[in-house]
Motif scaffolding. Structure first.
Motif, PDB file in Angstrom:
ATOM      1  N   ARG A  99      -3.320   5.353   5.085  1.00  0.00           N
ATOM      2  CA  ARG A  99      -3.472   5.359   6.443  1.00  0.00           C
ATOM      3  C   ARG A  99      -4.350   4.570   7.410  1.00  0.00           C
ATOM      4  O   ARG A  99      -3.761   4.326   8.668  1.00  0.00           O
ATOM      5  CB  ARG A  99      -4.825   6.674   6.806  1.00  0.00           C
ATOM      6  CG  ARG A  99      -4.604   7.708   6.243  1.00  0.00           C
ATOM      7  CD  ARG A  99      -5.263   9.328   5.749  1.00  0.00           C
ATOM      8  NE  ARG A  99      -4.639   9.548   7.498  1.00  0.00           N
ATOM      9  CZ  ARG A  99      -6.020  10.332   7.844  1.00  0.00           C
ATOM     10  NH1 ARG A  99      -7.234  10.824   7.212  1.00  0.00           N
ATOM     11  NH2 ARG A  99      -5.639  11.213   9.072  1.00  0.00           N
ATOM     12  N   SER A 100      -3.867   3.568   6.786  1.00  0.00           N
ATOM     13  CA  SER A 100      -4.841   1.792   7.450  1.00  0.00           C
ATOM     14  C   SER A 100      -3.217   1.188   8.051  1.00  0.00           C
ATOM     15  O   SER A 100      -2.179   1.707   7.687  1.00  0.00           O
ATOM     16  CB  SER A 100      -5.308   1.169   5.953  1.00  0.00           C
ATOM     17  OG  SER A 100      -5.097  -0.293   6.788  1.00  0.00           O
ATOM     18  N   ARG A 101      -3.363   0.486   9.074  1.00  0.00           N
ATOM     19  CA  ARG A 101      -2.209  -0.475   9.499  1.00  0.00           C
ATOM     20  C   ARG A 101      -2.584  -1.752   8.335  1.00  0.00           C
ATOM     21  O   ARG A 101      -1.303  -2.321   8.606  1.00  0.00           O
ATOM     22  CB  ARG A 101      -2.920  -0.913  11.199  1.00  0.00           C
ATOM     23  CG  ARG A 101      -3.101   0.026  12.002  1.00  0.00           C
ATOM     24  CD  ARG A 101      -3.235   0.013  12.855  1.00  0.00           C
ATOM     25  NE  ARG A 101      -3.774  -1.623  13.286  1.00  0.00           N
ATOM     26  CZ  ARG A 101      -3.636  -1.412  14.750  1.00  0.00           C
ATOM     27  NH1 ARG A 101      -3.581   0.072  15.980  1.00  0.00           N
ATOM     28  NH2 ARG A 101      -4.283  -2.198  15.889  1.00  0.00           N
ATOM     29  N   GLN A 102      -3.261  -1.668   7.921  1.00  0.00           N
ATOM     30  CA  GLN A 102      -3.079  -3.097   7.161  1.00  0.00           C
ATOM     31  C   GLN A 102      -1.817  -2.737   5.647  1.00  0.00           C
ATOM     32  O   GLN A 102      -2.196  -1.459   5.004  1.00  0.00           O
ATOM     33  CB  GLN A 102      -3.966  -3.384   5.832  1.00  0.00           C
ATOM     34  CG  GLN A 102      -4.065  -4.466   4.737  1.00  0.00           C
ATOM     35  CD  GLN A 102      -6.083  -5.046   4.353  1.00  0.00           C
ATOM     36  OE1 GLN A 102      -6.491  -4.520   4.749  1.00  0.00           O
ATOM     37  NE2 GLN A 102      -6.006  -5.288   3.521  1.00  0.00           N
ATOM     38  N   ARG A 103      -0.902  -3.183   5.189  1.00  0.00           N
ATOM     39  CA  ARG A 103       0.186  -2.508   4.321  1.00  0.00           C
ATOM     40  C   ARG A 103       0.282  -3.865   3.070  1.00  0.00           C
ATOM     41  O   ARG A 103       0.907  -2.798   2.081  1.00  0.00           O
ATOM     42  CB  ARG A 103       1.553  -2.663   5.029  1.00  0.00           C
ATOM     43  CG  ARG A 103       1.634  -2.593   7.310  1.00  0.00           C
ATOM     44  CD  ARG A 103       2.307  -0.605   6.223  1.00  0.00           C
ATOM     45  NE  ARG A 103       2.219  -0.503   7.759  1.00  0.00           N
ATOM     46  CZ  ARG A 103       1.546   1.283   7.856  1.00  0.00           C
ATOM     47  NH1 ARG A 103       0.929   1.973   6.731  1.00  0.00           N
ATOM     48  NH2 ARG A 103       1.300   1.680   8.695  1.00  0.00           N
ATOM     49  N   VAL A 104      -0.799  -4.598   3.250  1.00  0.00           N
ATOM     50  CA  VAL A 104      -0.984  -5.003   1.727  1.00  0.00           C
ATOM     51  C   VAL A 104      -1.893  -5.155   1.343  1.00  0.00           C
ATOM     52  O   VAL A 104      -3.367  -5.184   2.528  1.00  0.00           O
ATOM     53  CB  VAL A 104       0.479  -6.352   1.596  1.00  0.00           C
ATOM     54  CG1 VAL A 104       1.606  -5.982   2.061  1.00  0.00           C
ATOM     55  CG2 VAL A 104      -0.601  -7.513   2.000  1.00  0.00           C
ATOM     56  N   ASP A 105      -2.246  -5.292  -0.068  1.00  0.00           N
ATOM     57  CA  ASP A 105      -3.901  -5.771  -0.553  1.00  0.00           C
ATOM     58  C   ASP A 105      -3.327  -6.914  -1.548  1.00  0.00           C
ATOM     59  O   ASP A 105      -2.111  -7.229  -2.122  1.00  0.00           O
ATOM     60  CB  ASP A 105      -4.459  -4.578  -1.712  1.00  0.00           C
ATOM     61  CG  ASP A 105      -4.555  -3.710  -0.366  1.00  0.00           C
ATOM     62  OD1 ASP A 105      -5.492  -3.791   0.308  1.00  0.00           O
ATOM     63  OD2 ASP A 105      -4.221  -2.408  -1.081  1.00  0.00           O
ATOM     64  N   VAL A 106      -4.025  -7.795  -1.554  1.00  0.00           N
ATOM     65  CA  VAL A 106      -3.856  -9.768  -2.393  1.00  0.00           C
ATOM     66  C   VAL A 106      -5.560  -9.300  -3.291  1.00  0.00           C
ATOM     67  O   VAL A 106      -6.759  -9.168  -2.458  1.00  0.00           O
ATOM     68  CB  VAL A 106      -4.274 -11.005  -1.119  1.00  0.00           C
ATOM     69  CG1 VAL A 106      -4.058 -11.615  -2.475  1.00  0.00           C
ATOM     70  CG2 VAL A 106      -3.131 -10.531  -0.474  1.00  0.00           C
ATOM     71  N   ILE A 107      -4.860  -9.187  -4.701  1.00  0.00           N
ATOM     72  CA  ILE A 107      -5.275  -8.988  -5.780  1.00  0.00           C
ATOM     73  C   ILE A 107      -5.831 -10.148  -6.254  1.00  0.00           C
ATOM     74  O   ILE A 107      -4.674 -10.687  -6.699  1.00  0.00           O
ATOM     75  CB  ILE A 107      -5.416  -7.327  -6.362  1.00  0.00           C
ATOM     76  CG1 ILE A 107      -5.087  -6.349  -5.191  1.00  0.00           C
ATOM     77  CG2 ILE A 107      -6.111  -6.782  -7.651  1.00  0.00           C
ATOM     78  CD1 ILE A 107      -4.510  -5.152  -6.175  1.00  0.00           C
ATOM     79  N   ASP A 108      -6.979 -11.051  -6.541  1.00  0.00           N
ATOM     80  CA  ASP A 108      -7.328 -11.156  -7.167  1.00  0.00           C
ATOM     81  C   ASP A 108      -6.868 -11.119  -9.148  1.00  0.00           C
ATOM     82  O   ASP A 108      -7.074 -10.065  -9.695  1.00  0.00           O
ATOM     83  CB  ASP A 108      -8.865 -11.766  -7.299  1.00  0.00           C
ATOM     84  CG  ASP A 108      -9.269 -12.819  -6.400  1.00  0.00           C
ATOM     85  OD1 ASP A 108      -7.576 -13.374  -5.678  1.00  0.00           O
ATOM     86  OD2 ASP A 108      -9.637 -13.148  -5.817  1.00  0.00           O
ATOM     87  N   ARG A 131       0.726  -1.135  -0.236  1.00  0.00           N
ATOM     88  CA  ARG A 131      -0.133  -0.200  -0.219  1.00  0.00           C
ATOM     89  C   ARG A 131       0.832   1.200   0.149  1.00  0.00           C
ATOM     90  O   ARG A 131       0.238   1.947  -0.291  1.00  0.00           O
ATOM     91  CB  ARG A 131      -0.862   0.410   1.507  1.00  0.00           C
ATOM     92  CG  ARG A 131      -1.891  -1.356   1.130  1.00  0.00           C
ATOM     93  CD  ARG A 131      -2.844  -1.131   2.169  1.00  0.00           C
ATOM     94  NE  ARG A 131      -4.236  -1.662   2.189  1.00  0.00           N
ATOM     95  CZ  ARG A 131      -5.109  -1.559   2.396  1.00  0.00           C
ATOM     96  NH1 ARG A 131      -5.443  -0.806   3.291  1.00  0.00           N
ATOM     97  NH2 ARG A 131      -6.664  -2.183   2.473  1.00  0.00           N
ATOM     98  N   GLY A 132       2.310   1.285   0.566  1.00  0.00           N
ATOM     99  CA  GLY A 132       2.514   2.320   0.880  1.00  0.00           C
ATOM    100  C   GLY A 132       2.688   2.760   1.874  1.00  0.00           C
ATOM    101  O   GLY A 132       1.488   2.809   2.743  1.00  0.00           O
ATOM    102  N   GLU A 133       3.805   3.853   2.031  1.00  0.00           N
ATOM    103  CA  GLU A 133       3.584   4.545   2.954  1.00  0.00           C
ATOM    104  C   GLU A 133       2.847   5.624   3.072  1.00  0.00           C
ATOM    105  O   GLU A 133       2.491   5.695   4.440  1.00  0.00           O
ATOM    106  CB  GLU A 133       5.035   5.262   3.301  1.00  0.00           C
ATOM    107  CG  GLU A 133       6.223   4.124   3.748  1.00  0.00           C
ATOM    108  CD  GLU A 133       7.659   4.777   4.139  1.00  0.00           C
ATOM    109  OE1 GLU A 133       7.146   5.921   4.566  1.00  0.00           O
ATOM    110  OE2 GLU A 133       8.288   4.516   3.567  1.00  0.00           O
ATOM    111  N   GLU A 134       1.758   6.334   2.285  1.00  0.00           N
ATOM    112  CA  GLU A 134       1.509   7.153   2.578  1.00  0.00           C
ATOM    113  C   GLU A 134      -0.438   6.354   2.956  1.00  0.00           C
ATOM    114  O   GLU A 134      -1.273   7.466   3.434  1.00  0.00           O
ATOM    115  CB  GLU A 134       0.754   8.311   1.622  1.00  0.00           C
ATOM    116  CG  GLU A 134       0.445   7.009  -0.467  1.00  0.00           C
ATOM    117  CD  GLU A 134       1.396   6.108  -1.161  1.00  0.00           C
ATOM    118  OE1 GLU A 134       0.511   5.825  -1.680  1.00  0.00           O
ATOM    119  OE2 GLU A 134       2.294   6.242  -0.511  1.00  0.00           O
TER     120      GLU A 134
END
Length: 109
Positions: A42-51, A37-40
């Protein structure tokens, strides 16, 4: 302004892509792409898993050659697909891949 549905993602494959033959006889190659997700963010989640789904025969050979951990680039369009699962209607958002390329092989510097 004209409507645009274009997606470009660069990320890491979570597993080897799978090939599925549908009851219609159509073949789709599916993969999951992990994208930071990058440093910008605002979520604590740092990655997205995309189908990602490769329906077009021209992208399937590239996707079939990928391995878990490879860094890849895909381009395509965002799609919302509806299907029946366990007697209920479900929906999934995925990328319909129009082009696919290997950026870096897993384990390669």
């Amino acid at each position: 302004m004209e409507a645009v549905n274009e997606v470009r993602l660069v990320g890491t494959l979570s597993a080897v892509p799978a090939e599925r033959e549908l009851p219609s006889g159509d073949v789709v190659v599916v993969s999951r792409l992990v994208v930071g997700r990058g440093e910008e963010s605002r979520s604590r989640q740092r990655v997205d898993v995309i189908d990602c789904s490769g329906w077009a025969p021209r992208v399937q050979p590239a996707m079939r050659g990928w391995r878990a951990g490879d860094t890849v680039e895909i381009r395509g369009a965002l799609r919302r697909r509806f299907f029946r699962a366990e007697g209920q209607t479900a929906a999934r958002v995925e990328i319909e891949v129009s082009s696919a390329r290997l950026v870096r092989r897993a384990g390669a510097g």
